[in-house]
Write a protein that holds these residues in place. Structure first.
Motif, PDB file in Angstrom:
ATOM      1  N   TRP A   1      -0.957  -7.098   3.708  1.00 47.75           N
ATOM      2  CA  TRP A   1       0.025  -6.817   2.648  1.00 47.75           C
ATOM      3  C   TRP A   1      -0.681  -6.700   1.299  1.00 47.75           C
ATOM      4  O   TRP A   1      -0.412  -5.783   0.517  1.00 47.75           O
TER       5      TRP A   1
ATOM      6  N   ILE B   1       5.447  -0.903  -2.585  1.00 45.99           N
ATOM      7  CA  ILE B   1       5.819  -1.037  -1.172  1.00 45.99           C
ATOM      8  C   ILE B   1       7.018  -1.975  -1.054  1.00 45.99           C
ATOM      9  O   ILE B   1       7.099  -2.995  -1.734  1.00 45.99           O
TER      10      ILE B   1
ATOM     11  N   ILE C   1       7.814   3.960   1.369  1.00 45.27           N
ATOM     12  CA  ILE C   1       7.788   2.595   0.839  1.00 45.27           C
ATOM     13  C   ILE C   1       8.264   1.537   1.838  1.00 45.27           C
ATOM     14  O   ILE C   1       8.018   0.355   1.630  1.00 45.27           O
TER      15      ILE C   1
ATOM     16  N   LYS D   1      -0.944   0.726  -3.172  1.00 47.21           N
ATOM     17  CA  LYS D   1       0.336   1.328  -3.551  1.00 47.21           C
ATOM     18  C   LYS D   1       1.232   0.260  -4.154  1.00 47.21           C
ATOM     19  O   LYS D   1       1.585  -0.712  -3.475  1.00 47.21           O
TER      20      LYS D   1
ATOM     21  N   LEU E   1      -1.163   7.085   3.356  1.00 48.60           N
ATOM     22  CA  LEU E   1       0.247   6.707   3.390  1.00 48.60           C
ATOM     23  C   LEU E   1       1.015   7.610   2.429  1.00 48.60           C
ATOM     24  O   LEU E   1       0.652   7.721   1.253  1.00 48.60           O
TER      25      LEU E   1
ATOM     26  N   VAL F   1      -2.535  -3.334   1.081  1.00 50.32           N
ATOM     27  CA  VAL F   1      -1.657  -2.166   0.916  1.00 50.32           C
ATOM     28  C   VAL F   1      -1.018  -2.174  -0.468  1.00 50.32           C
ATOM     29  O   VAL F   1      -0.897  -1.128  -1.117  1.00 50.32           O
ATOM     30  N   GLN F   2      -0.638  -3.350  -0.944  1.00 49.06           N
ATOM     31  CA  GLN F   2      -0.019  -3.428  -2.269  1.00 49.06           C
ATOM     32  C   GLN F   2      -1.029  -3.085  -3.376  1.00 49.06           C
ATOM     33  O   GLN F   2      -0.655  -2.518  -4.404  1.00 49.06           O
TER      34      GLN F   2
ATOM     35  N   ILE G   1      -5.363   4.535   2.204  1.00 50.02           N
ATOM     36  CA  ILE G   1      -5.352   3.154   2.693  1.00 50.02           C
ATOM     37  C   ILE G   1      -6.705   2.762   3.278  1.00 50.02           C
ATOM     38  O   ILE G   1      -7.261   1.709   2.963  1.00 50.02           O
TER      39      ILE G   1
ATOM     40  N   CYS H   1       5.186   2.122   5.465  1.00 46.65           N
ATOM     41  CA  CYS H   1       4.420   0.951   5.036  1.00 46.65           C
ATOM     42  C   CYS H   1       4.350  -0.087   6.155  1.00 46.65           C
ATOM     43  O   CYS H   1       3.314  -0.722   6.374  1.00 46.65           O
TER      44      CYS H   1
END
Length: 315
Positions: free
Chosen positions: A275, A285, A252, A282, A172, A278-279, A165, A256
């Motif tokens: 958001w 999420i 997830i 990954k 994560l 992070v998306q 991250i 998260c």
């Protein structure tokens, strides 16, 4: 013809480690990773799953087994290319009929030359690995290999590492990854934020290195009251140069949520911006609705008012 984009080493690391029920590397149209270095360099060591992009008559050719049109990620790398503006000339060489092994003269910028060929066969942008093999292998030496071909069942069984991250600082993951000693060693993890009921063999009883937030993945659970302490715990370790792994059972929802709260605190940014980041790291999420609402409350604490509209189906 598709264009080119630079791909950071952390982006490729995260692409390699995406999973649903199994590693996404086994999916036919997920990733084609191509190495344009010399045969000697490739045979000596290359990034996992990479195939060598060969030349004929001094020009790169797409491997016959590849159908690139619908591939989501097409990434090419050489040794050191770190710009899309590299000026280069491939040294002139004699064209040898039916031979593609005379490739000892690959120079800086070869990744761009290979990408030009690939861009003619795909609808998506072609990515060029920033810094090439040298930079990636310096960051992720454990993803080097001499293996030339992997069977589909081997890719299906590949065990993904935690998602990166904040490069070199915050990861994560899942409770299984948090219990894996090899992953800890490779990523140099020095602290845990455990956001589930399970425990792991690392840092047990050491409150300086383990923050355990024992909650279930229920919309009724209170994570909001832990956001400040978790953020300060992570800040303290990051400031000391320690690597922090935040995890929950599947990585997830609960973990998260804590990661999102930390990024909002660290960067003084909106839930929407965190958001998106992070998306991008990954793909799957899914914080539960109660946790999303608590993140909006956290946004109010940071910014004085809600900024993100969580009625958007995106959340």
């Amino acid at each position: 013809m598709a264009g080119f984009l630079l791909c950071e080493p952390t982006t490729l690391y995260n692409i390699l480690n995406q999973e649903t029920k199994h590693s996404r590397l086994a999916e036919t149209n997920y990733l084609y990773l191509l190495d344009v270095r010399t045969k000697r360099e490739y045979d000596e060591s290359h990034i996992i799953t990479a195939q060598r992009m060969k030349q004929k008559g001094g020009e790169y050719v797409v491997p016959e087994s590849m159908d690139l049109e619908c591939v989501k990620y097409c990434i090419v790398y050489d040794g050191i290319t770190n710009s899309l503006e590299v000026n280069f000339e491939l040294e002139e060489r004699e064209s040898i009929e039916n031979s593609d092994e005379e490739e000892d003269n690959v120079v800086m910028g070869a990744a761009i030359e290979g990408a030009k060929v690939l861009a003619e066969h795909t609808r998506y942008p072609v990515y060029i690995l920033n810094g090439g093999y040298e930079r990636f292998s310096a960051c992720y030496h454990f993803f080097r290999t001499q293996k030339i071909f992997s069977m589909p069942q081997e890719l299906d069984a590949f065990q993904p590492y935690p998602i990166e991250i904040v490069p070199g600082q915050v990861y994560l993951g899942t409770s299984w990854q948090a219990s894996n000693s090899q992953m800890h060693k490779h990523l140099k993890v020095k602290a845990h934020v455990n956001v589930c009921l399970e425990t792991t063999p690392f840092f047990e009883g050491d409150k300086k290195k383990l923050l355990h937030i024992g909650v279930t993945d229920s919309p009724e659970e209170d994570l909001f009251s832990h956001f400040r302490h978790a953020s300060h715990f992570m800040d303290a370790h990051v400031n000391l140069g320690s690597v922090v792994l935040v995890f929950s059972t599947l990585g997830i929802s609960r973990s998260c949520t804590v990661i999102l709260a930390y990024l909002m605190h660290r960067n003084r940014e909106s839930l929407k911006r965190s958001w998106t980041h992070v998306q991008n790291c990954k793909n799957n999420i899914r914080p539960n609705r109660g946790f999303v609402e608590q993140l909006v409350e956290w946004e109010k604490v940071i910014h004085g008012a809600a900024v993100t509209d969580i009625s958007d189906p995106h959340y």
